[in-house]
Design a protein around this motif. Sequence first.
Motif, PDB file in Angstrom:
ATOM      1  N   GLY A   1      30.820 -70.966 -40.725  1.00 47.56           N
ATOM      2  CA  GLY A   1      29.818 -70.116 -41.362  1.00 47.56           C
ATOM      3  C   GLY A   1      28.624 -69.839 -40.461  1.00 47.56           C
ATOM      4  O   GLY A   1      28.025 -68.777 -40.511  1.00 47.56           O
ATOM      5  N   LEU A   2      28.290 -70.826 -39.614  1.00 46.13           N
ATOM      6  CA  LEU A   2      27.153 -70.663 -38.711  1.00 46.13           C
ATOM      7  C   LEU A   2      27.475 -69.759 -37.531  1.00 46.13           C
ATOM      8  O   LEU A   2      26.589 -69.202 -36.912  1.00 46.13           O
ATOM      9  N   SER A   3      28.754 -69.656 -37.202  1.00 50.75           N
ATOM     10  CA  SER A   3      29.123 -68.981 -35.959  1.00 50.75           C
ATOM     11  C   SER A   3      29.490 -67.516 -36.159  1.00 50.75           C
ATOM     12  O   SER A   3      29.547 -66.763 -35.203  1.00 50.75           O
ATOM     13  N   VAL A   4      29.750 -67.130 -37.408  1.00 53.90           N
ATOM     14  CA  VAL A   4      30.213 -65.774 -37.653  1.00 53.90           C
ATOM     15  C   VAL A   4      29.015 -64.826 -37.711  1.00 53.90           C
ATOM     16  O   VAL A   4      28.039 -65.127 -38.374  1.00 53.90           O
ATOM     17  N   PRO A   5      29.071 -63.696 -36.985  1.00 58.79           N
ATOM     18  CA  PRO A   5      27.954 -62.751 -37.095  1.00 58.79           C
ATOM     19  C   PRO A   5      27.879 -62.173 -38.508  1.00 58.79           C
ATOM     20  O   PRO A   5      28.899 -61.808 -39.084  1.00 58.79           O
ATOM     21  N   GLN A   6      26.654 -62.108 -39.044  1.00 55.72           N
ATOM     22  CA  GLN A   6      26.487 -61.754 -40.446  1.00 55.72           C
ATOM     23  C   GLN A   6      27.037 -60.361 -40.778  1.00 55.72           C
ATOM     24  O   GLN A   6      27.725 -60.191 -41.780  1.00 55.72           O
ATOM     25  N   PHE A   7      26.752 -59.390 -39.927  1.00 51.94           N
ATOM     26  CA  PHE A   7      27.178 -58.026 -40.261  1.00 51.94           C
ATOM     27  C   PHE A   7      28.698 -57.923 -40.265  1.00 51.94           C
ATOM     28  O   PHE A   7      29.286 -57.240 -41.101  1.00 51.94           O
TER      29      PHE A   7
ATOM     30  N   ILE B   1      37.414 -53.453 -35.476  1.00 48.99           N
ATOM     31  CA  ILE B   1      36.264 -54.309 -35.780  1.00 48.99           C
ATOM     32  C   ILE B   1      36.633 -55.786 -35.815  1.00 48.99           C
ATOM     33  O   ILE B   1      35.792 -56.642 -35.582  1.00 48.99           O
ATOM     34  N   THR B   2      37.903 -56.095 -36.107  1.00 48.13           N
ATOM     35  CA  THR B   2      38.269 -57.501 -36.273  1.00 48.13           C
ATOM     36  C   THR B   2      38.166 -58.278 -34.966  1.00 48.13           C
ATOM     37  O   THR B   2      37.572 -59.362 -34.930  1.00 48.13           O
ATOM     38  N   PHE B   3      38.712 -57.720 -33.861  1.00 44.31           N
ATOM     39  CA  PHE B   3      38.779 -58.506 -32.627  1.00 44.31           C
ATOM     40  C   PHE B   3      37.418 -58.746 -31.975  1.00 44.31           C
ATOM     41  O   PHE B   3      37.132 -59.889 -31.582  1.00 44.31           O
ATOM     42  N   PRO B   4      36.550 -57.716 -31.877  1.00 46.79           N
ATOM     43  CA  PRO B   4      35.213 -58.032 -31.318  1.00 46.79           C
ATOM     44  C   PRO B   4      34.477 -59.078 -32.153  1.00 46.79           C
ATOM     45  O   PRO B   4      33.808 -59.961 -31.602  1.00 46.79           O
ATOM     46  N   GLY B   5      34.618 -59.004 -33.489  1.00 48.99           N
ATOM     47  CA  GLY B   5      33.955 -59.975 -34.352  1.00 48.99           C
ATOM     48  C   GLY B   5      34.477 -61.376 -34.098  1.00 48.99           C
ATOM     49  O   GLY B   5      33.709 -62.339 -34.004  1.00 48.99           O
ATOM     50  N   LEU B   6      35.817 -61.493 -33.966  1.00 51.72           N
ATOM     51  CA  LEU B   6      36.397 -62.802 -33.666  1.00 51.72           C
ATOM     52  C   LEU B   6      35.899 -63.320 -32.320  1.00 51.72           C
ATOM     53  O   LEU B   6      35.655 -64.517 -32.160  1.00 51.72           O
ATOM     54  N   ALA B   7      35.741 -62.411 -31.352  1.00 51.36           N
ATOM     55  CA  ALA B   7      35.269 -62.833 -30.031  1.00 51.36           C
ATOM     56  C   ALA B   7      33.865 -63.419 -30.136  1.00 51.36           C
ATOM     57  O   ALA B   7      33.578 -64.475 -29.564  1.00 51.36           O
ATOM     58  N   ILE B   8      32.982 -62.750 -30.901  1.00 47.83           N
ATOM     59  CA  ILE B   8      31.623 -63.280 -31.065  1.00 47.83           C
ATOM     60  C   ILE B   8      31.683 -64.637 -31.744  1.00 47.83           C
ATOM     61  O   ILE B   8      31.083 -65.613 -31.287  1.00 47.83           O
ATOM     62  N   ALA B   9      32.437 -64.709 -32.869  1.00 52.09           N
ATOM     63  CA  ALA B   9      32.484 -65.946 -33.644  1.00 52.09           C
ATOM     64  C   ALA B   9      33.027 -67.088 -32.799  1.00 52.09           C
ATOM     65  O   ALA B   9      32.479 -68.198 -32.809  1.00 52.09           O
ATOM     66  N   ALA B  10      34.098 -66.838 -32.032  1.00 54.23           N
ATOM     67  CA  ALA B  10      34.704 -67.903 -31.235  1.00 54.23           C
ATOM     68  C   ALA B  10      33.734 -68.371 -30.145  1.00 54.23           C
ATOM     69  O   ALA B  10      33.620 -69.573 -29.883  1.00 54.23           O
ATOM     70  N   THR B  11      33.018 -67.429 -29.529  1.00 57.28           N
ATOM     71  CA  THR B  11      32.065 -67.820 -28.488  1.00 57.28           C
ATOM     72  C   THR B  11      30.944 -68.673 -29.073  1.00 57.28           C
ATOM     73  O   THR B  11      30.608 -69.732 -28.542  1.00 57.28           O
ATOM     74  N   VAL B  12      30.382 -68.204 -30.199  1.00 58.33           N
ATOM     75  CA  VAL B  12      29.270 -68.946 -30.800  1.00 58.33           C
ATOM     76  C   VAL B  12      29.748 -70.321 -31.274  1.00 58.33           C
ATOM     77  O   VAL B  12      29.069 -71.334 -31.070  1.00 58.33           O
ATOM     78  N   LEU B  13      30.934 -70.361 -31.871  1.00 57.15           N
ATOM     79  CA  LEU B  13      31.476 -71.640 -32.338  1.00 57.15           C
ATOM     80  C   LEU B  13      31.658 -72.606 -31.165  1.00 57.15           C
ATOM     81  O   LEU B  13      31.298 -73.789 -31.255  1.00 57.15           O
ATOM     82  N   SER B  14      32.188 -72.104 -30.041  1.00 59.03           N
ATOM     83  CA  SER B  14      32.393 -72.963 -28.872  1.00 59.03           C
ATOM     84  C   SER B  14      31.072 -73.528 -28.381  1.00 59.03           C
ATOM     85  O   SER B  14      30.969 -74.714 -28.062  1.00 59.03           O
TER      86      SER B  14
ATOM     87  N   ALA C   1      21.902 -62.231 -32.123  1.00 59.62           N
ATOM     88  CA  ALA C   1      20.877 -61.186 -32.215  1.00 59.62           C
ATOM     89  C   ALA C   1      21.281 -59.961 -31.405  1.00 59.62           C
ATOM     90  O   ALA C   1      21.093 -58.826 -31.854  1.00 59.62           O
ATOM     91  N   GLU C   2      21.859 -60.200 -30.232  1.00 59.64           N
ATOM     92  CA  GLU C   2      22.318 -59.076 -29.403  1.00 59.64           C
ATOM     93  C   GLU C   2      23.364 -58.279 -30.160  1.00 59.64           C
ATOM     94  O   GLU C   2      23.311 -57.052 -30.212  1.00 59.64           O
ATOM     95  N   ALA C   3      24.315 -58.998 -30.765  1.00 58.27           N
ATOM     96  CA  ALA C   3      25.375 -58.317 -31.508  1.00 58.27           C
ATOM     97  C   ALA C   3      24.774 -57.508 -32.659  1.00 58.27           C
ATOM     98  O   ALA C   3      25.151 -56.355 -32.881  1.00 58.27           O
ATOM     99  N   ALA C   4      23.807 -58.105 -33.377  1.00 58.86           N
ATOM    100  CA  ALA C   4      23.219 -57.414 -34.526  1.00 58.86           C
ATOM    101  C   ALA C   4      22.447 -56.179 -34.068  1.00 58.86           C
ATOM    102  O   ALA C   4      22.581 -55.100 -34.664  1.00 58.86           O
TER     103      ALA C   4
END
Lengths: 322, 306
Positions: free
Chosen positions: B138-144, A272-285, A236-239
Amino acid sequence: MSATDFPRPAALRPRPAMLAAPAGFLAELWKDKAAFAGFAFLILVVLVAIFAPVLAPHDPAAQSVLSRLTPPAWTERGSAAHLLGTDMLGRDVFSRLLHGARASLMVGVSVVLLAGSAGVALGLVAGYRGGRTDTVIMRVVDVFVAFPGLLLTLLLVAMIGPSTSTMIVVLAFSNWMIYTRLVRGIVLSMRATPFIEAAEVLGCGPGRILRLHILPNLIPPLLTLAILEFTNILLAEAALSFLGLGVQPPDTSWGLDIANGKNYMLIAWWPITFPGLAIAATVLSVNLFASWLRVTTDPAEREKRHARGRARALRRTSSENG
Amino acid sequence: MAQFLIRRALQGMLVILGVTLVVFVATRMVGDPVQMMLPLSASAEQRAAFSQQLGLDQPLGTQFLAFVGDLLRFDFGDSLWQRRPAIEIVLTKLPRTLELIAAGFGFAVILGVPLGALAAMRPDGLWDRIIVSLSLIGLSVPQFWLGLILVMVFAVGLGLFPTSGSGSLSHLVLPALTLGIPSMARIMMLTRSSVIAELNQQYVRTARARGLPFAHILFGHAMRNALVPVLTLAGWEVISAWAGYTVVVETVFAWPGLGMTAMGAINHSDMFLLQAIVFVVALGIVLVSLLLDLLYKLIDPRIDLA
């Protein structure tokens, strides 16, 4: 001297929990490699967030017209000075990534603490008092759950004025209900157990019962919930930052960096790729760690996991022998 | 049944009242609408006149009653940004958002349920591992960000779809995928665990022992029971998308629906339009959740509505 003061044999004395817990915790975590990797990555993110100013090779806000849109170091036109390249204003993507971890963790932890303490307090009251108090609190929860979540958040942020602290308050305002529901349910079922009744008969006041007898039993499920909620808040913060309603420049945030990079993503993929990967990796972890934690802190789930492991070992030995 | 409907209608009214209160407090007491909507150069007289026009010089109680009265007549005032009634703008944008949600969730359910069931056939098998890993990602990737990456790969890189805008079916593909992928991941995970639990039930073992074909057991018995929680989740997913998650997707793809209009209203400090959107969406949530409850009853007679 009272009857309970007999010296206990050393072997029977419980080991100091503070010392035994971390070692046992790591040993058990190690058995689930994915959860261990997630946990290790989270530790890394926390360290990076704390030591960002020391670790970052550049000032995250330092602009340089000459070196703008430098691609990552390993590409053809890349430069060794900028590991992950630079953005439109010549700011170092890697340094911004390290500093961005601070915003994400700070917002995530603050919202979970704020929403969690309010939600837990209300849940304790609702579950313990029961009756009309319970009805009123749970009705309010129902109403809040049915609110148009993100849209109302946008309206509130727009009216108050976007800033990091506004975002924290507004996200807490729209995310406390789930704690109340969880806590109320557990308290309600625990009130009927013999040990709480015994405590009441012995003359314990509500405050003492809630603090000493009920709260410790709430911690495992609450911990799992808080960790899962943390991922929701991170996203939500990222969005919100992406929409321009969260972290404001000159501060950095992963979502904000993606918003900045969006306008010229057709000519540069890296900002845009690296910040997005950082969010995804953190959330996945967090997700990997939380699913392990949920199973580990629930005795019934632990038993199932143990049985599955035994069955797998048996199958393996029988196929080796056969 | 009638009792249930009356209770739910009352509860829905409570929700609308709650939203009204929050919006009223946010727009009249926390924020200052005059300062927000008039330019900085406006004179003191202009401010006073505008404040009077909005009724802001009245006592709060009177203001609140007038506010509620306007809402009951669906009169949200004129949009300052587009100079026409706010409700009119909302109604013209509404179908585009519904279209996006329908496409996104159609896709999430049509792919998510069969894949989840496939994973459940052999827990810990190859397909299961692949599907569970994909859902976790799919759950971990930010949608935007997912949307932007899809644009870079499929629109810019491969040139298969337009990058943004709307109008044709190919415009719909990438926004719908972006909206649907996180939901698909959740639906897959839930279908999987629900089917696994159902296949371990005694009645399935009995049916197998009696020699019924597995396909018959799966589709005739197990899936029907396993899908009840999945339906609950799917309904919740639609509601949460409707409650705001399309804002992000619409912004990324410049999809001209309610979400993009809401962002436009924020950027133009158009409080009336934003208010109108929030109310129409709140009303939609109340109606959809009521419909969903009735649907459960239809599908699973065990559910007691009273």
